[in-house]
Write a protein that holds these residues in place. Sequence first.
Motif, short mmCIF file in Angstrom:
data_model
loop_
_atom_site.label_atom_id
_atom_site.label_comp_id
_atom_site.label_asym_id
_atom_site.label_seq_id
_atom_site.Cartn_x
_atom_site.Cartn_y
_atom_site.Cartn_z
N TYR A 413 0.85 -1.18 0.00
CA TYR A 413 0.00 0.00 0.00
C TYR A 413 0.89 1.23 0.00
N GLY A 416 -2.14 5.70 -1.54
CA GLY A 416 -3.55 5.45 -1.79
C GLY A 416 -3.85 4.30 -2.72
N ARG A 436 -7.88 1.38 -5.51
CA ARG A 436 -7.71 2.63 -4.76
C ARG A 436 -8.37 2.48 -3.39
N ILE A 437 -7.64 2.81 -2.35
CA ILE A 437 -8.16 2.77 -0.99
C ILE A 437 -7.77 4.07 -0.30
N ARG A 438 -8.73 4.82 0.15
CA ARG A 438 -8.44 6.13 0.75
C ARG A 438 -7.66 6.00 2.05
N ASP A 439 -8.00 4.98 2.83
CA ASP A 439 -7.39 4.86 4.16
C ASP A 439 -7.23 3.39 4.49
N ASN A 457 -9.41 -3.76 5.62
CA ASN A 457 -10.29 -2.89 6.42
C ASN A 457 -11.56 -3.62 6.84
#
Length: 496
Positions: A413, A416, A436-439, A457
């Motif tokens: 990772y 983002g 795509r992963i914001r957090d 997550n």
Amino acid sequence: MNLSESLRKQTQEAEKKQYMIEQDPNRLALHLMPPVGWINDPNGLCQFHGVYHVFYQYSPLDPNGSMKAWGHYASRDQIQWTQLPAALYPDQKFDQDGVYSGSTFIENDTMYMFYTGNVKQPGAHDDELAYSGREANTVLVTSKDGIHFSEKQVVMTNADYPQEYTCHIRDPKVWKKEGRYYMIQGGRKMQYPGGGAKENSQQTDYGTVLIFESDDLVHWNFLKDITTEKRFGYMWECPDYFEVSGHPVLSTSPQGLTHEEYCYQNVYQSGYFLLDDEIIGADDKHNRIVPDPEKFHEWDYGFDFYAPQTFCDEKGRRILIGWAGIGDADYDNAPTVAVGWQHALTLPREITWSDGRLLQNPLPELKELRGTELAIGEECYAADTVFEIVADEIDADCLVQISTGEEAFCARYEAGIFDFSLTDGAGRGRRSRKIRIRDLRRIRLIVDNSMVEIYINDGEYVMTSRFYFPDDQRKIKVKGARETKMWYLKGLEIVK
């Protein structure tokens, strides 16, 4: 000897070779896989009188897939499974080329099992048998115990489907609402009604789901079809409709989506639309549900996932199982094909609702397979090839890598982007999948000899992939997580 008896005997002879597969270092300990041969779509998933039943597309005679029957596993606890004889074979004129995918509906202490009976007619037809040459018969079988099955009954043929559709209608799923029965099937609709071969059909046909209604589970009438306003693939396979926490969900596996860098990366996709309204309304014929492609989410972003099916168990949980594989891919599973088997099913996943989307996580029963919890540092060696890793409290960037010698798979990772990649030998053509992963907060990896499922997550995203390492010790490297835990896992118990 009739055809059914002949196919059963051939299957029994093939299954005597299970001992070879049981010695294969790539065999799977946590995932249901074929006794021999090929496995693909999960079928007829249900819990009946306390017993979980998993049927599946099964080709015992060929690890590359040929004759399609329904294989069968059963369990009371999702940990100990009984390998039962194949339940359904292609032994009638109306299913002679395959007992294709379908579902089970339970009522009145009876399992009602619906599937597509596939027939390929002789003669000159288009290569896909889309416009002529294919019968897609909807067939009903019942059972009072999940072990013994009634005679087959055809409840719909091509003549019962709308004329503007190709021959590609399949994969029935049934439910009941307010005293009436409804069936959803996947379809491929012609942009211009008519028959005959058509050029560039995959660019002009469009995928839909068809809804049928019935008063008795035997006599069915077409009610309506559902599709997007703009074309979203040319065929929607393996449809499913259900609700989670009161939110209606339409699941399907569209073929023909345009590949993008961070989504739709496989040859075919599987995902779900979050609908604004229930699929069946007060004015059914005019209740035009139009799914929004912007609300389509992929179930799994890995290399090996397709054709999922869900069911509700006796605890009220919505459970999903998918095919941990995919057809027509440009990568392979040659190491397992060489010893007589290919593909598997995913772990059973509980589907829950959170903040406008669905989460997927392995059933809690899996935790019963854990050994002692181990806290590990940035690098360590695994003493076994079946284990679970949880990386928590992740910093801005993170890396989790599992390797043996020069071969590795890596979950990275950065900025983002979550990138799952494999080396050439490990991937056998599988290279990289990105999302795509914001957090990024948490990564959970479940590693099973030659398969990994990655839950990101707490199930917001999932990635499933096969990989192939030499049968040596695994090196684990984790960076960017403040806490990393590990458990060695016991395997499922398979009783034959």
